[in-house]
Design an enzyme around this catalytic site. Structure first.
Site, PDB file in Angstrom:
ATOM      1  N   GLY A 352       0.825  -1.201   0.000  1.00 48.40           N
ATOM      2  CA  GLY A 352       0.000   0.000   0.000  1.00 48.40           C
ATOM      3  C   GLY A 352       0.858   1.249   0.000  1.00 48.40           C
ATOM      4  N   GLY A 357       3.556   7.421   3.495  1.00 46.69           N
ATOM      5  CA  GLY A 357       4.645   6.637   2.918  1.00 46.69           C
ATOM      6  C   GLY A 357       4.145   5.296   2.451  1.00 46.69           C
ATOM      7  N   ASP A 469     -10.503  11.763   7.936  1.00 46.80           N
ATOM      8  CA  ASP A 469     -10.223  11.205   6.610  1.00 46.80           C
ATOM      9  C   ASP A 469     -10.952   9.871   6.429  1.00 46.80           C
ATOM     10  OD1 ASP A 469      -9.123  11.406   4.101  1.00 46.80           O
ATOM     11  OD2 ASP A 469      -7.192  10.537   4.653  1.00 46.80           O
TER      12      ASP A 469
END
Length: 663
Positions: A352, A357, A469
């Site tokens: 991912g 990062g 989010d």
């Protein structure tokens, strides 16, 4: 022998004997017990939840006052024990039931668990308190805890997902029948078996309703407290304990130990080596040389030492500041260990990518984990500290569990449990395109799981957590396709009932609430909006913003579903790949909940607790207006859209002047 006290022993009032103890309470008195939460003592009977004629949420627990010896560390032996008690689970309103009660062993006598499905056992806002061994008598079917039905007995260890369950109905017993039920719980250390018996009479049945092969030595402290807990949520269920007896059977005597013969250590002392004298002339020359070169060399060493020490001090200070915060939290890994587990952070191990990062698949001590590595130590430090400080203190079955962390060699690393089915985004949109869409039961369960964890973050934590989010790529799926919320890099902590702090707008286009884009203030209602978009995405199988199949126009998912709803064609929004294989009432409920949460007017959005109750059939579905509420404003931001998008999304515009219009 005195009823209501210890039998056959003299007791220190602060500590129970480690050899053998027992008590028998045909009725209860205040001096022997500690009552927490909504529990009460009335006419010798203990009530664990509120006695009200209207549905309520309640949680209560009762502890026996004195700790009991359960584990001998020196001998590595666990005490066998047996308990018997009689209880009622009654209800003034037969249609209002849940959630049940539990008998437990706990390392402390201060923890009061949350109401609802937590059974008063699990105070999920306090990481260090969530340790227990319990037998639950559960009266509500809760998918979040993998319950088999609304009438079951289970063994729980540090989790509300039972190790094993059984249905008392197999022996004709209904837990919420209102009848007096007697329970026996026996644990024999030598056999490694825990057995639970139930009966409507005072005669112990021959066969147990539940038998579990379990070694409790890894789960018991030397001294534990024993007691009961119960909870309700939107129900009038009553939980009463009428009598209780308990006994332990001590520890087996230790076998004689054999010791090797003592060997005395000998130390040989060497005489000092004499230093021969030299001439005075030689000493003078040496002194002159040292007098010239010494200061210069000392200055060089001092400069080098100071530089190295300063650099080391800065690193140690940063690491210590984190370690102080996480003394009782997740494990600290070494950089070398994580590097080896990811094959040197090899590109083949990347599973991912995000703003923080890369995420790597890691093999640690025979288990698979996910290691999150920052792109840049300085730029990612704020997000790292945010995620670490927040999620390290959280415990919920629908959160991705943090296993450990590392701050070393300028690296910022987080270690999570591995989610075998990846992100909801990939399963819903990428893998499903290959003909493997999520079946409807999984989708509905995902909606419930997300509602549960957001209720926890918003209303049940000591400090409210705003995620900021919420999107499908931040929802992970475990082996059972249950939802696990992750990525707290953008999360913020705030005290309950405090005004939100204005911050730089962050998040992902399509999931951002209109007022958040305009004012940059993150609240629980901005998370609710993101949840609404995710739910519509799950039910419709479409992305929040998509290009029309024919043409260049972009279609907003919320507007599209609202348009179908206003025309009375809401079922046409259902994902076509489901081929009509879904429960119509559940589909309608999810679509309306999604629209309610994605309402442009933040004041009209429901709380996540209300959403959770609606999805669990504990509250009526909200009334959704047929016409989309209108909210229009324009804003000139000193940022491009790419600047306010947290991840690499498919965003093709970069205008700084834009208008948000819903309606």
């Amino acid at each position: 022998m005195e009823k209501g006290g210890f039998l056959g022993q003299t007791m220190d009032p602060s500590l129970v004997s480690a050899k053998h103890m027992s008590f028998d309470f045909p009725s209860f008195s205040p001096r022997n017990f500690t009552l927490l939460g909504d529990s009460y003592l009335r006419r010798g009977v203990i009530g664990l939840t509120r006695e009200l004629g209207v549905p309520s949420s309640s949680s209560g627990s009762v502890f026996y006052n004195y700790p009991i010896a359960f584990f001998n560390q020196e001998l590595n032996i666990t005490a066998s024990f047996s308990t018997k008690f009689s209880f009622f689970i009654n209800n003034r309103n037969p249609t209002s039931f849940g959630d049940g009660l539990a008998f437990f062993l706990s390392p402390d006598n201060q923890t009061l668990g949350s109401p609802g499905g937590y059974l008063g056992l699990f105070n999920s806002s306090q990481l260090t308190k969530n340790k227990f061994v319990a037998v639950e008598f559960d009266t509500r079917f809760n998918l979040n805890f993998n319950d088999p039905n609304e009438n079951h007995v289970g063994l729980d260890i540090d989790s509300l997902i039972s190790i094993k369950t059984a249905d008392p109905m197999l022996q004709g017993i209904i837990l919420k029948s209102g009848n007096l039920i007697t329970a026996w719980i026996d644990y024999r250390n030598e056999d490694g078996k825990l057995k639970v018996f139930l009966s409507y009479s005072n005669l112990k049945p021959k066969d147990p309703i539940l038998m579990v092969d379990i070694d409790l030595s890894d789960h018991l402290n030397p001294y534990m407290y024993v007691g009961f807990s119960a909870s309700t949520e939107g129900s009038t269920e009553l939980h009463l304990i009428e009598n209780w007896s308990f006994q332990t059977f001590g520890f087996h005597p230790i076998r004689p130990r054999t010791h090797p013969h003592n060997v005395s250590d000998t130390v040989t002392l060497k005489p000092p080596i004499p230093v021969s004298d030299t001439t005075k002339k030689h000493h003078k020359r040496l002194g002159l040389g040292l007098g010239i070169a010494g200061p210069a060399f000392f200055c060089c060493v001092l400069v080098v030492f100071g530089w190295v020490s300063l650099k080391k001090w800065r690193g140690v200070t940063t690491e210590k500041s984190l370690k102080v915060e996480l003394v009782t939290g997740p494990r600290e890994f070494s950089y070398r260990e994580l590097k080896s587990a990811t094959k040197g952070f090899h590109s083949s191990r990347i599973i991912g990518q995000g703003a923080f990062g890369n995420v790597y698949k890691a093999f640690l001590s025979g288990t698979i984990s996910a290691v999150k590595r920052s792109k840049h130590s300085h730029e990612g430090k704020t997000e790292f500290l945010a995620e670490l400080s927040i999620i390290a203190c959280l415990r919920h079955k629908n959160l991705v569990q943090l296993q450990g962390w590392c701050v070393e060699k300028g690296e910022l690393l987080l270690v999570y449990e591995f989610m075998s089915n990846g992100s909801l985004d990939k399963v819903l949109h990428q893998e499903s395109e290959l003909g493997n869409p999520l079946k409807w039961p999984y989708r509905y369960n995902i909606a419930i799981g997300l509602a549960s964890v957001l209720t926890y973050l918003h209303q049940e934590c000591e400090q409210q957590v705003i995620h900021r989010d919420i999107k499908t790529s931040n929802v992970m799926l475990d082996a059972n396709f249950s939802a696990r919320l992750g990525d707290f890099g953008l999360a913020r902590l705030m005290d309950h009932d405090k005004s939100p702090v204005s911050t730089l707008t962050a998040g992902t286009m399509g999931y951002l609430a209109p007022e958040y884009l305009q004012y940059g203030k993150a609240t629980d209602k901005t998370d609710v909006f993101g949840y609404g978009v995710v739910i519509l995405e799950v039910t419709c199988g479409r992305r929040p913003i998509e290009r029309e199949q024919e043409g260049e126009n972009m279609v907003n998912l919320v507007d599209w579903v609202w348009g179908l709803y206003s025309e009375g064609r809401i079922f046409e929004a259902a994902d076509k790949r489901l081929n009509g294989e879904f429960h119509e009432e559940e589909m309608r409920k999810l679509l309306l909940v999604g629209l309610s949460c994605a309402n442009p007017d933040s004041t009209e959005r429901p709380t996540m607790r209300r959403v959770f109750q609606i999805l669990n059939n504990e509250a009526e579905t909200l009334i959704v207006p047929k016409v989309t509420p209108t909210l229009s404003f324009s804003s000139r931001l000193p940022l491009s859209l790419e600047d306010i998008v947290s991840d690499n999304e498919d965003c093709e515009t970069s205008e700084t002047m834009f208008e948000i219009k819903v309606g």
